[in-house]
Write a protein that holds these residues in place. Structure first.
Motif, short mmCIF file in Angstrom:
data_model
loop_
_atom_site.label_atom_id
_atom_site.label_comp_id
_atom_site.label_asym_id
_atom_site.label_seq_id
_atom_site.Cartn_x
_atom_site.Cartn_y
_atom_site.Cartn_z
N VAL A 116 0.85 -1.19 0.00
CA VAL A 116 0.00 0.00 0.00
C VAL A 116 0.89 1.24 0.00
O VAL A 116 0.88 2.03 -0.93
CB VAL A 116 -0.95 0.01 1.21
CG1 VAL A 116 -1.90 1.22 1.15
CG2 VAL A 116 -1.75 -1.29 1.28
N PHE A 117 1.69 1.40 1.06
CA PHE A 117 2.69 2.46 1.13
C PHE A 117 4.06 1.80 1.20
O PHE A 117 4.18 0.58 1.20
CB PHE A 117 2.51 3.34 2.36
CG PHE A 117 1.11 3.85 2.56
CD1 PHE A 117 0.45 3.64 3.75
CD2 PHE A 117 0.45 4.54 1.56
CE1 PHE A 117 -0.82 4.09 3.95
CE2 PHE A 117 -0.82 5.00 1.73
CZ PHE A 117 -1.47 4.78 2.95
N GLU A 118 5.06 2.64 1.35
CA GLU A 118 6.44 2.14 1.39
C GLU A 118 6.65 1.10 2.48
O GLU A 118 7.37 0.13 2.29
CB GLU A 118 7.40 3.32 1.59
CG GLU A 118 8.87 2.92 1.58
CD GLU A 118 9.77 4.12 1.73
OE1 GLU A 118 10.99 3.92 1.84
OE2 GLU A 118 9.25 5.25 1.75
N ASP A 119 6.01 1.29 3.65
CA ASP A 119 6.25 0.40 4.77
C ASP A 119 4.96 -0.27 5.26
O ASP A 119 4.92 -0.78 6.37
CB ASP A 119 6.91 1.15 5.93
CG ASP A 119 6.20 2.46 6.24
OD1 ASP A 119 5.23 2.78 5.53
OD2 ASP A 119 6.62 3.16 7.18
N PHE A 121 1.77 -3.00 4.24
CA PHE A 121 1.16 -4.00 3.37
C PHE A 121 -0.24 -4.30 3.88
O PHE A 121 -0.50 -4.29 5.08
CB PHE A 121 1.97 -5.31 3.38
CG PHE A 121 3.23 -5.26 2.58
CD1 PHE A 121 3.26 -5.78 1.30
CD2 PHE A 121 4.39 -4.71 3.11
CE1 PHE A 121 4.44 -5.73 0.55
CE2 PHE A 121 5.55 -4.67 2.38
CZ PHE A 121 5.58 -5.18 1.10
N ALA A 122 -1.15 -4.58 2.95
CA ALA A 122 -2.43 -5.18 3.30
C ALA A 122 -2.29 -6.69 3.22
O ALA A 122 -1.48 -7.20 2.45
CB ALA A 122 -3.51 -4.70 2.33
N GLU A 123 -3.07 -7.39 4.01
CA GLU A 123 -3.07 -8.85 3.98
C GLU A 123 -4.50 -9.35 3.96
O GLU A 123 -5.42 -8.68 4.45
CB GLU A 123 -2.34 -9.44 5.18
CG GLU A 123 -0.84 -9.23 5.16
CD GLU A 123 -0.13 -10.08 6.21
OE1 GLU A 123 -0.59 -11.23 6.45
OE2 GLU A 123 0.86 -9.60 6.79
N PRO A 177 -9.48 -7.97 2.10
CA PRO A 177 -8.50 -7.43 3.04
C PRO A 177 -8.94 -7.66 4.48
O PRO A 177 -10.13 -7.71 4.79
CB PRO A 177 -8.50 -5.94 2.70
CG PRO A 177 -9.88 -5.67 2.21
CD PRO A 177 -10.33 -6.93 1.50
N ALA A 178 -7.98 -7.78 5.36
CA ALA A 178 -8.27 -7.87 6.80
C ALA A 178 -8.27 -6.45 7.37
O ALA A 178 -7.30 -5.70 7.19
CB ALA A 178 -7.20 -8.72 7.49
#
Length: 621
Positions: A116-119, A121-123, A177-178
C-alpha cells in the motif's frame, strides 16, 4: 441604644460593596454555572449538527465539481500518502506450507498480501473461481470479522452470510482485506486496536479509515488491469470503507453497502475511530451516495454489527448503531437538493439480516448482467493453520511503524510549511504571520463564521479580601453559549487610573475559584496573588471539565470541522472585548497566563485573540 450606635459606627467605616458592577445587570443564575455553560455549548453544537445538511447543500451548489468533493473527502479521511505500484499480490507461503488457505470444487483460496505504502502492506485472502471470471470484487469484512469468516474458512457465520465465498462461487475473483479489529488490547493502553491506531493517525493528519480505504484502492489498482468490472462490497465497518472507496474512485463500477450509510449525524455517539474532522460540514449519507452515482449503488438496510465501548473505561465511549429504513430514506430524499434527480442507479434493499440474497443478486447483476448467484452447500476444505491474530499483530505493528516514521519526518514537514515566515523586521514578521494564523484558525482550530452576540454583562459580588473585591461575571457569546469567570479588582485604584489585566486560566477539570482560593497544590492562588500586587485578574471557566461530557462536546465539534477551542477562542475574544470597556482597565495591557490545560489554551487562544499583549504557557509545552 448602645448596640444600635455601635452598628452605625461599624457601617460608617466598613467598605460597602455593590452587589454588582456598574453598567452590568445583576447576575441571577443559580446552581452550577459551569454545568450550565457546558449544557449551553452542547445545545449549540447539536443545533449546528441538525442544520449541517442545509449548509452542505449550499456548499455543494457552490462547488459542484466532483474532483473537488473527492479531494476534500480524501483529505479529511487522511488519504495523503501515494500508493506503491505493484504487479500482483504476493502469495504468502513458507517452508512446509503453501499459500493455499482452502478450496471448494468451484474456488481456490490463497493467503496474500499487497503493498500500500512504502512500509505498509495489506493482507487477506484471494478467492479465484475455477471457471470463467465475470467480475473482480473487493469484499470487505466488518472489523469484528476475519477474511476467513466471510470466506467460509472459519467458524462464526452461516453459509448465507459468507459473502466473499458466495461471490467467488458465482464467478467473481474476490480479494478480501483484513481490517484492524475492535479487540481491546491491554498491551496498547487497554484501548481497542482501532482506537489505538486512530489516536496516532489523527495527530498526523491521517486516519484509520483512510488507511483501510487505501488498502482497497491498492487492490483496485491491480484488479482493474484485466478490464473486467470491479465492485466493492462490505458490511458494517467494511460498508463504511466500501462507501468511501467507491465515492473516491470511479474505477469501482458498483458497490454494495450493508449495515451502514444512513445519516452521519450520530457519528459522535459511535466508537472514536469513526471520528472524522469535518464530516458533516461537507458530507452526509446523501452526499456520499451522490459521489458514487450514477454507478450502481445497492444500500442494504440491515442490522449492523453490535459493539460498545462503555463509559468509564480507558477508551472513548461509543456504540455502533444500525441505520433505519427511515433514516436511509431521508438521505435518499435529499439527493434532488444536490442536483441528483435520476435515481435509477440506486437500489434500497430492506432486510432482516445482512447480505441477503436479494442484495447480493442485485450487486452481482450490476457488475455482470446475466450472472447468477450460486450458493453452494459445500463446506470449504481448510488447508493450513488459521491464525488471524498473528496476521493482525503484523498489520498493527506495520501501521505503528508507519506512524512513527511520519512522526520522525514531521519536523521537516513543518519547517517547510513555515518557510514563508519573514524575520527581517518586526513589521515583516507580523505581516507574514497573518496567513499562518488564518490557516490555524480555519483548518486546525476551526472557526464558526458567526458574529459575537452583544455581551449583555451580568455580575454579582463573589467575595472580598483586604486588597481586592471579586465579582462573578457572565457574558453572552453565541446563542446558548456564555463565558463565565471571576473578576478580581484591586482596591485603591484612583479615578482615571488604568491597570493591566492578567487572565488566569485553570487546567483540566478546574474551576475559576481554584486559582483564587484554597491554595490548590498546582495553582497556589496565583490570580489572587497577582491581585494582591495590584493587577486586575480575570479567571475564566473553561470547557474541559465533567469528564466525558466535555469529550462528547469535542466529538460533536469535530464532526463540524471544529474543536473545543472553536468555542473557547470566541469566549476569550468576548472577555477581552468586555474588559477593554471597563474604565479602570488598560486595554493595551491584557495578558494571558495559563497552567496545564490552561497552558494548552494559551497556545491556541493567544495567537488568535490578538488583543492579548502576551501569553504565558505554563506546564504544557
Amino acid at each position: 441604644m448602645i448596640v444600635s450606635g455601635l452598628l452605625a459606627i461599624i457601617l460608617s467605616v466598613a467598605p460597602i460593596q455593590e452587589p454588582r458592577l456598574p453598567e452590568t445587570r445583576l447576575l441571577e443564575l443559580d446552581g452550577d454555572i459551569a454545568s450550565r455553560l457546558v449544557d449551553g455549548v452542547d445545545r449549540f453544537l447539536l443545533r449546528r449538527i441538525e442544520t449541517a445538511a442545509e449548509r452542505r447543500k449550499e456548499r455543494w451548489r457552490e462547488s459542484s465539481e466532483m474532483p473537488a468533493h473527492r479531494e476534500r473527502l480524501a483529505r479529511i479521511t487522511g488519504i495523503r500518502d501515494p500508493r506503491l505500484a505493484f504487479s500482483s499480490p504476493e502469495l504468502l507461503a513458507r517452508v512446509g506450507q503453501s499459500s493455499l488457505a482452502g478450496r471448494t470444487s468451484r474456488t481456490v483460496m490463497h493467503r496474500v498480501r499487497w503493498p500500500v505504502f512504502e512500509d505498509v502492506f495489506a493482507e487477506g485472502l484471494l478467492l479465484v473461481p475455477s471457471g470463467e471470471v465475470v467480475a473482480d470484487i473487493v469484499a470487505i469484512p466488518d472489523a469484528g470479522l476475519s477474511p476467513e469468516q466471510i470466506s467460509g474458512l472459519a467458524d462464526g457465520l452461516p453459509p448465507s452470510r459468507q459473502y466473499a465465498r458466495l461471490m467467488a462461487e458465482s464467478g467473481c475473483r474476490v480479494l478480501v482485506p483484513a481490517l484492524i479489529s475492535r479487540t481491546v488490547d491491554e498491551a496498547r493502553a487497554g484501548l481497542t486496536r482501532r482506537e489505538f491506531l486512530y489516536r496516532s493517525a489523527f495527530e498526523l493528519g491521517r486516519h484509520l479509515i483512510g488507511l483501510e480505504v487505501q488498502e482497497v484502492l491498492a487492490a483496485v489498482d491491480w484488479l482493474e488491469r484485466d478490464g473486467r468490472p470491479v465492485g466493492a462490497v462490505g458490511w458494517g465497518e467494511g460498508g463504511l470503507v466500501a462507501t468511501v472507496a467507491s465515492a473516491l474512485d470511479p474505477r469501482i463500477d458498483a458497490a454494495l453497502v450493508s449495515g451502514y450509510l444512513g445519516s452521519l449525524d450520530r457519528v459522535w455517539q459511535e466508537p472514536i475511530d469513526r471520528n472524522v474532522f469535518g464530516w458533516l460540514e461537507r458530507f452526509g449519507g446523501a452526499e456520499l451516495m451522490a459521489m458514487i452515482g450514477p454507478r450502481p449503488l445497492i444500500v442494504e438496510v440491515a442490522p449492523g454489527p453490535d459493539f460498545e465501548v462503555p463509559t468509564g473505561g480507558r477508551g472513548a465511549p461509543g456504540q455502533l448503531h444500525s441505520p433505519s429504513l427511515e433514516e436511509v430514506q431521508d438521505e435518499v430524499d435529499r439527493l434532488p437538493s444536490l442536483g441528483v434527480s435520476d435515481l435509477g442507479w440506486l437500489s434500497l434493499v430492506s432486510a432482516t439480516d445482512w447480505m441477503s440474497t436479494r442484495a447480493l443478486e442485485t450487486f452481482l447483476h450490476a457488475l455482470a448482467e446475466g450472472a447468477e448467484l450460486r450458493a453452494s452447500e459445500e463446506t470449504p476444505e481448510r488447508l493450513g493453520p488459521d491464525d488471524p491474530m498473528t496476521r493482525e499483530e503484523r498489520l498493527v505493528r506495520r501501521l505503528e511503524r508507519h506512524h512513527q516514521r511520519l512522526l520522525g519526518e514531521s519536523p521537516y514537514v513543518r519547517a517547510d510549511f513555515m518557510k514563508g515566515l519573514r524575520t527581517e523586521s518586526l513589521e515583516d514578521y507580523e505581516e507574514s504571520t497573518k496567513a499562518y494564523r488564518e490557516i490555524f484558525a480555519r483548518d486546525v482550530i476551526g472557526r464558526f463564521d458567526l458574529e459575537l452576540s452583544a455581551p449583555a454583562p451580568r455580575s454579582r459580588l463573589y467575595r472580598e479580601s483586604e486588597r481586592w473585591t471579586a465579582y462573578e461575571i457572565v457574558l453572552d457569546v453565541f446563542e446558548d453559549v456564555i463565558a463565565y469567570g471571576i473578576l478580581l479588582i484591586p482596591k485603591g485604584i484612583e479615578p482615571g487610573e488604568k491597570r493591566p489585566v492578567v487572565v488566569c486560566q485553570h487546567g483540566l477539570e478546574g474551576r475559576p475559584k481554584d486559582v483564587i482560593e484554597g491554595d490548590h497544590w498546582a495553582y497556589h492562588d496565583f490570580a489572587a496573588r497577582l491581585a494582591d500586587r495590584g493587577f486586575i485578574t480575570f479567571a475564566p471557566q473553561n470547557l474541559y471539565l465533567f469528564g466525558d461530557r466535555f469529550r462528547t462536546l469535542q466529538r460533536k465539534a469535530n464532526l463540524l470541522g471544529k474543536t473545543l477551542f472553536s468555542i473557547i477562542v470566541p469566549q476569550h475574544q468576548q472577555i477581552v472585548d468586555w474588559l477593554q470597556t471597563l474604565p479602570f482597565v488598560d486595554p493595551e495591557r491584557i495578558a494571558f497566563y495559563g497552567l496545564s490545560y490552561g497552558g494548552k489554551t494559551c497556545m491556541r487562544v493567544v495567537p488568535l485573540v490578538e488583543d492579548y499583549c502576551l501569553g504565558i504557557c505554563s506546564a504544557d509545552f
